[in-house]
Design an enzyme around this catalytic site. Sequence first.
Site, PDB file in Angstrom:
ATOM      1  N   TYR A 119      19.873 -34.409  54.556  1.00 47.28           N
ATOM      2  CA  TYR A 119      19.352 -33.341  54.208  1.00 47.28           C
ATOM      3  C   TYR A 119      18.792 -32.754  55.500  1.00 47.28           C
ATOM      4  O   TYR A 119      18.568 -33.159  56.455  1.00 47.28           O
ATOM      5  CB  TYR A 119      17.936 -34.020  53.675  1.00 47.28           C
ATOM      6  N   ARG A 145      -8.176 -32.797  51.160  1.00 46.84           N
ATOM      7  CA  ARG A 145      -6.962 -32.957  52.121  1.00 46.84           C
ATOM      8  C   ARG A 145      -6.765 -34.199  52.000  1.00 46.84           C
ATOM      9  O   ARG A 145      -5.865 -34.991  52.738  1.00 46.84           O
ATOM     10  CB  ARG A 145      -7.182 -32.456  53.076  1.00 46.84           C
ATOM     11  N   ASP A 185      15.758 -42.118  53.302  1.00 50.26           N
ATOM     12  CA  ASP A 185      15.732 -41.039  51.961  1.00 50.26           C
ATOM     13  C   ASP A 185      15.722 -41.555  50.698  1.00 50.26           C
ATOM     14  O   ASP A 185      17.419 -41.541  50.949  1.00 50.26           O
ATOM     15  CB  ASP A 185      16.164 -39.819  52.094  1.00 50.26           C
TER      16      ASP A 185
HETATM   17  C1  LIG Z   1      15.210 -32.004  48.539  1.00 49.10           C
HETATM   18  C2  LIG Z   1      15.615 -32.843  49.252  1.00 49.10           C
HETATM   19  C3  LIG Z   1      14.700 -32.640  50.484  1.00 49.10           C
HETATM   20  C4  LIG Z   1      13.214 -32.284  50.986  1.00 49.10           C
HETATM   21  O1  LIG Z   1      12.804 -31.913  49.922  1.00 49.10           O
HETATM   22  P1  LIG Z   1      11.265 -30.799  49.577  1.00 49.10           P
HETATM   23  O2  LIG Z   1      10.679 -31.487  47.961  1.00 49.10           O
HETATM   24  O3  LIG Z   1      12.298 -29.937  48.945  1.00 49.10           O
HETATM   25  O4  LIG Z   1      10.930 -30.675  51.040  1.00 49.10           O
HETATM   26  C5  LIG Z   1      14.462 -34.619  51.003  1.00 49.10           C
HETATM   27  N1  LIG Z   1      15.635 -34.973  51.231  1.00 49.10           N
HETATM   28  C6  LIG Z   1      16.563 -34.930  50.181  1.00 49.10           C
HETATM   29  C7  LIG Z   1      18.071 -35.489  50.118  1.00 49.10           C
HETATM   30  C8  LIG Z   1      16.130 -33.770  49.623  1.00 49.10           C
HETATM   31  O5  LIG Z   1      17.725 -33.716  47.979  1.00 49.10           O
END
Ligand SMILES: *Cc1c(COP(=O)(O)O)cnc(C)c1O
Length: 387
Positions: free
Chosen positions: A109, A56, A181
């Site tokens: 997202y 973990r 992101d």
């Molecule tokens: C898919 C996505 C996420 C989330 O990721 P997961 O691995 O599906 O939890 C976050 N940000 C963006 C821009 C995404 O396309």
Amino acid sequence: MPRDNYGAILHHLGEETLPLNAVSPPIFQTSNFCFPSFEELRAAVNDELGHCLYTRGNNPTVNLAEVKLAALEKGEKAKLLGSGAAAITNSVMAFVKAGDHIVCVRDAYTWMGKLASSYLPRFGVECSFVEGTDIAEIEAAIRVNTRLIYLESPTSMTFKLQDLSAVASLARSRGIRTITDNTWATPYFCNPLELGVDVVVHSGSKYLGGCSDIIAGVVVGNKEDVERIIQQESLQMGSVADPFMAWLMLRGLRTFHLRMPAHFRSAMDVSRFLESHGKVAQVLYPFLDSHPQAELAKRQFRGGSGLLSIRLDTADIRRVARFVDSLTLFKRAVSWGGYESLVFPSAASYASANEVPKDRAGLVRLHIGLEESEALIADLDQALSKM
Ligand SMILES: *Cc1c(COP(=O)(O)O)cnc(C)c1O
């Protein structure tokens, strides 16, 4: 042109001494680690981040992926987590407490949107949503108790950009942290830490893995911030990566620097074709000259990935469905960033046709995979003609 020696990072970094001189890194599929003495056990228990004690916390296969991901994203430290949603949630939660306020881009997202609009308010954290394209709007949303600005450039489905450098310097001047992101641009085309952003989050399920076979998340930043995210949130919430997933990530990463320019080339070919087609009202791809923020895109990104949206010249869901159902090379699915082309109509997010907002009816997201672009264009052409 690549700025990095990708081969050195993706094929060599961290692999200098592998057990039995293995070429491909072995998978340490173990939950825990044992120690030859009381003293060594005590040292590990009391410094979990500095030791392999329990998976973990640390695991050699997971750590190897992290060393490469930190180098790719030009950060001091990376943490690989169980999903992109975990990377987002853990990073945001690490820097807020009851009474705080955050600013978040409106079309972030889905699960970030839910975190900001319904999860955080349960714990007394308020959020203001901004369009994000105008720095003055972001500045106006800042309050005395704003702790965090959450960015995603470009935004999901709608491809609106934020000027990451400008927002980061505004935030720094007010003592506010920024998280962005970077899933769409990937570290191949953009390194937000170099633009002044504090923490970068990724869905590793997309281009980093690249093979549509894992769910993964990545957090990158300075050592202090990333260790805070791990200590305070990831160990607590248990949002960890398992060794096999990390190994598949390492396997996918070996071709990362070859895949990204191929996605970019094909996305340009396909978006130019779509732009010239009479049944397509608009193509949303930041590297098209017609994109309202094309100039910012060229300044912020070294190129673009394979994800774009189109607005079909119709608001009739049945016609949209006919287009989507006529495609043969584009699979109808959520997600993106793998080798395969995918189509996702925004209207599919709503349970019935009369719930779909007007501006979403003809909005369709395409992922341009690694098939030949001529074949993808021919497929889109025949499906548009059936619409
Ligand atoms: C898919 C996505 C996420 C989330 O990721 P997961 O691995 O599906 O939890 C976050 N940000 C963006 C821009 C995404 O396309």
